[in-house]
Scaffold this motif. Structure first.
Motif, mmCIF file in Angstrom:
data_model
loop_
_atom_site.group_PDB
_atom_site.id
_atom_site.type_symbol
_atom_site.label_atom_id
_atom_site.label_comp_id
_atom_site.label_asym_id
_atom_site.label_seq_id
_atom_site.Cartn_x
_atom_site.Cartn_y
_atom_site.Cartn_z
ATOM 1 N N ALA A 187 0.853 -1.186 0.000
ATOM 2 C CA ALA A 187 0.000 0.000 0.000
ATOM 3 C C ALA A 187 0.892 1.241 0.000
ATOM 4 O O ALA A 187 1.929 1.256 0.681
ATOM 5 C CB ALA A 187 -0.908 -0.006 1.218
ATOM 6 N N PRO A 188 0.520 2.277 -0.738
ATOM 7 C CA PRO A 188 1.325 3.509 -0.752
ATOM 8 C C PRO A 188 1.589 4.060 0.643
ATOM 9 O O PRO A 188 2.631 4.655 0.898
ATOM 10 C CB PRO A 188 0.488 4.482 -1.587
ATOM 11 N N GLU A 189 0.678 3.836 1.572
ATOM 12 C CA GLU A 189 0.842 4.312 2.944
ATOM 13 C C GLU A 189 2.063 3.663 3.608
ATOM 14 O O GLU A 189 2.770 4.303 4.382
ATOM 15 C CB GLU A 189 -0.428 4.000 3.754
ATOM 16 N N ILE A 190 2.333 2.399 3.295
ATOM 17 C CA ILE A 190 3.493 1.722 3.871
ATOM 18 C C ILE A 190 4.779 2.372 3.374
ATOM 19 O O ILE A 190 5.697 2.631 4.164
ATOM 20 C CB ILE A 190 3.471 0.215 3.552
ATOM 21 N N THR A 191 4.845 2.659 2.091
ATOM 22 C CA THR A 191 6.030 3.333 1.546
ATOM 23 C C THR A 191 6.188 4.715 2.163
ATOM 24 O O THR A 191 7.282 5.103 2.570
ATOM 25 C CB THR A 191 5.930 3.428 0.012
ATOM 26 N N ARG A 192 5.086 5.448 2.290
ATOM 27 C CA ARG A 192 5.130 6.807 2.858
ATOM 28 C C ARG A 192 5.629 6.773 4.297
ATOM 29 O O ARG A 192 6.527 7.536 4.681
ATOM 30 C CB ARG A 192 3.755 7.470 2.779
ATOM 31 N N VAL A 193 5.099 5.862 5.095
ATOM 32 C CA VAL A 193 5.489 5.785 6.509
ATOM 33 C C VAL A 193 6.928 5.287 6.634
ATOM 34 O O VAL A 193 7.703 5.794 7.459
ATOM 35 C CB VAL A 193 4.503 4.905 7.309
#
Length: 151
Positions: free
Chosen positions: A36-42
């Motif tokens: 998920a893009p959120e995992i990369t962002r975090v």
């Protein structure tokens, strides 16, 4: 090749992201199975949060990033000092076999020593025989088998 191993900086994002995506694709995390893009962002944000134990190094040559590694420190029930887990390691295909991966591993070794960690460890997939040839030169196999349960 003049190679610099250094901590990742915020300015590296545009070159780091393709390395991160390449690493994840290698392990089958692309397209419908992508993170998920959120995992990369975090993950990216954690590198710059002083309270996080997650760190990133990059290998640079003439302003171009050729590889990256991410590692973290954690507590252990068998030592007082922190353990260092080298979680991710990836080099561009064109840079493979040129010492980039080993330089990144030794970069993690240096940071672990500075943090007072007595060991660095990591995992690789049993089919990743190319990487295992390098790993057998720079570390020893522990003999442990990894089990997991995903919810």
């Amino acid at each position: 090749m003049s190679l610099t191993i250094r901590p990742v900086t915020r300015q590296d994002y545009d070159q780091w992201l393709p390395l991160w995506d390449g690493y994840n694709a290698f392990y089958g995390r692309s397209g419908p199975t992508a993170l998920a893009p959120e995992i990369t962002r975090v993950t990216w944000q954690r590198f710059f949060d002083a309270y996080e134990p997650v760190h990133g190094l990059v290998a640079e040559n003439d302003g171009k990033l050729l590889g990256m590694t991410n590692y973290l420190f954690h507590r252990s029930t068998t030592a007082i000092e922190p353990s260092c887990y080298l979680q991710d390691l990836f080099t561009l295909e064109a840079a493979r076999g040129k010492g980039v991966a080993s330089a990144l591993i030794y970069g993690v070794y240096e940071r672990a020593k500075l943090a007072g960690s007595p060991r660095v460890y990591w995992q690789t997939h049993e089919t990743n025989v190319t990487a295992q040839r390098l790993y057998d030169k720079v570390a020893e196999r522990s003999g442990f088998i990894v089990y997991r349960k995903i919810f």
